[in-house]
Scaffold this motif. Structure first.
Motif, PDB file in Angstrom:
ATOM      1  N   PHE A 260       0.847  -1.189   0.000  1.00 10.74           N
ATOM      2  CA  PHE A 260       0.000   0.000   0.000  1.00 10.74           C
ATOM      3  C   PHE A 260       0.885   1.242   0.000  1.00 10.74           C
ATOM      4  N   ILE A 261       0.838   1.953  -1.111  1.00  3.84           N
ATOM      5  CA  ILE A 261       1.600   3.184  -1.298  1.00  3.84           C
ATOM      6  C   ILE A 261       0.612   4.283  -1.674  1.00  3.84           C
ATOM      7  N   GLU A 262       0.831   5.461  -1.155  1.00  7.86           N
ATOM      8  CA  GLU A 262      -0.041   6.592  -1.490  1.00  7.86           C
ATOM      9  C   GLU A 262       0.355   7.132  -2.866  1.00  7.86           C
ATOM     10  N   LEU A 263      -0.456   6.803  -3.861  1.00  5.26           N
ATOM     11  CA  LEU A 263      -0.176   7.245  -5.220  1.00  5.26           C
ATOM     12  C   LEU A 263      -0.540   8.724  -5.386  1.00  5.26           C
ATOM     13  N   PRO A 264       0.109   9.413  -6.326  1.00  6.50           N
ATOM     14  CA  PRO A 264      -0.117  10.858  -6.473  1.00  6.50           C
ATOM     15  C   PRO A 264      -1.546  11.195  -6.902  1.00  6.50           C
ATOM     16  N   ILE A 265      -2.140  12.175  -6.240  1.00  7.46           N
ATOM     17  CA  ILE A 265      -3.410  12.774  -6.646  1.00  7.46           C
ATOM     18  C   ILE A 265      -3.126  14.248  -6.902  1.00  7.46           C
TER      19      ILE A 265
END
Length: 259
Positions: free
Chosen positions: A16-21
């Motif tokens: 789980f990685i916070e992908l760019p928004i």
């Protein structure tokens, strides 16, 4: 069109990685830097405040749901997908199979109008929804491509976007539907691997310039990242976002921008 990836020879990992928004309404130079960074690190990002209205999206979703709710025989009247039309389970030309049914169309407005008669009981409403959506998302794609070109310091910032503005472009519009997976009596939801091993749309790359994806509130999308796992990479889940569009860099754009 999709390009299947080779069969994995090592265990697949999920992280789980916070992908760019990215907020497209932010200051332009900041947006450009964020887009370039996301492309370099992931080849994937999400955009919000993108200018595609909620009404356009809702109209398209309603038409898509209405089509896939039809009996199979009625849907098959819009097929087979060669490449345009209705398809089920078979994906592309490489023998790939997934638990998915889809409707694929070209983006030419007249072609959409003509095909709508085999798709909908109200072809005028269907073609209006599709053409409105295609026009809006094409505008979004052009904006993103021009941001990328500016970030790469290309002299002509329209060098990528004019490829999809061209009247003879080969852009496609695709609706995917993943039917619910029902466990039979033998599984009875007791074996977690029964659901874990079900694949709607298998591992692949997108060969085109750019993919713009709008999902509903059901999860399942994953992207592969090389972050923190050497050469093998990890699969990163993409949680559903109520307003965002997903942006995936295609093989062609990767090659053009790496030249």
């Amino acid at each position: 069109m999709v390009v299947a990836s080779p069969s994995p020879t090592h265990p697949e990992k999920v992280q789980f990685i916070e992908l760019p928004i990215i907020d497209l309404s932010a200051e332009r130079s900041k947006v450009i830097n964020l887009v370039i960074k996301a492309c370099e690190e992931y080849g994937f990002f999400e955009v919000i405040n993108h200018g595609v209205s909620h009404d356009i999206i809702t109209r398209m979703e309603e038409q898509g749901l209405g089509f896939f709710a039809k009996p199979l025989g009625d849907k098959q009247k819009a097929g087979p997908a060669t490449p345009f039309g209705y398809g089920c389970k078979n994906i592309g030309f490489n023998g790939d199979v997934g638990a998915v049914e889809y409707l694929m169309l070209g983006t030419n407005s007249l072609s959409i109008v003509e095909r709508s008669y085999a798709i909908s009981n109200d072809p005028k409403m269907f073609s209006s929804a599709v053409n409105g959506y295609v026009e809006a998302v094409t505008g979004l794609a052009c904006e993103i491509l021009e941001l990328m070109a500016e970030g790469l310091r290309v002299q002509d910032s329209s060098v990528f976007s004019k490829m999809i503005k061209d009247v003879d472009n080969d852009s496609i519009f695709r609706l995917n539907h993943y039917p619910p997976i029902l466990c039979n009596d033998n599984n009875n939801n007791k074996d977690p691997s029964f659901l874990a091993n079900k694949v709607g749309f298998g591992e692949h790359t997108d060969p085109q310039i750019l993919t713009i994806l709008k999902s509903n509130d059901v999860g399942g999308l994953q992207v592969k990242s090389q972050v923190d796992d050497g050469d093998h990479g990890v699969w990163v889940p993409v949680p559903p976002h109520p307003t965002a569009f997903c942006v995936n860099v295609g093989d062609i754009l990767q090659m053009l921008s790496s030249a």
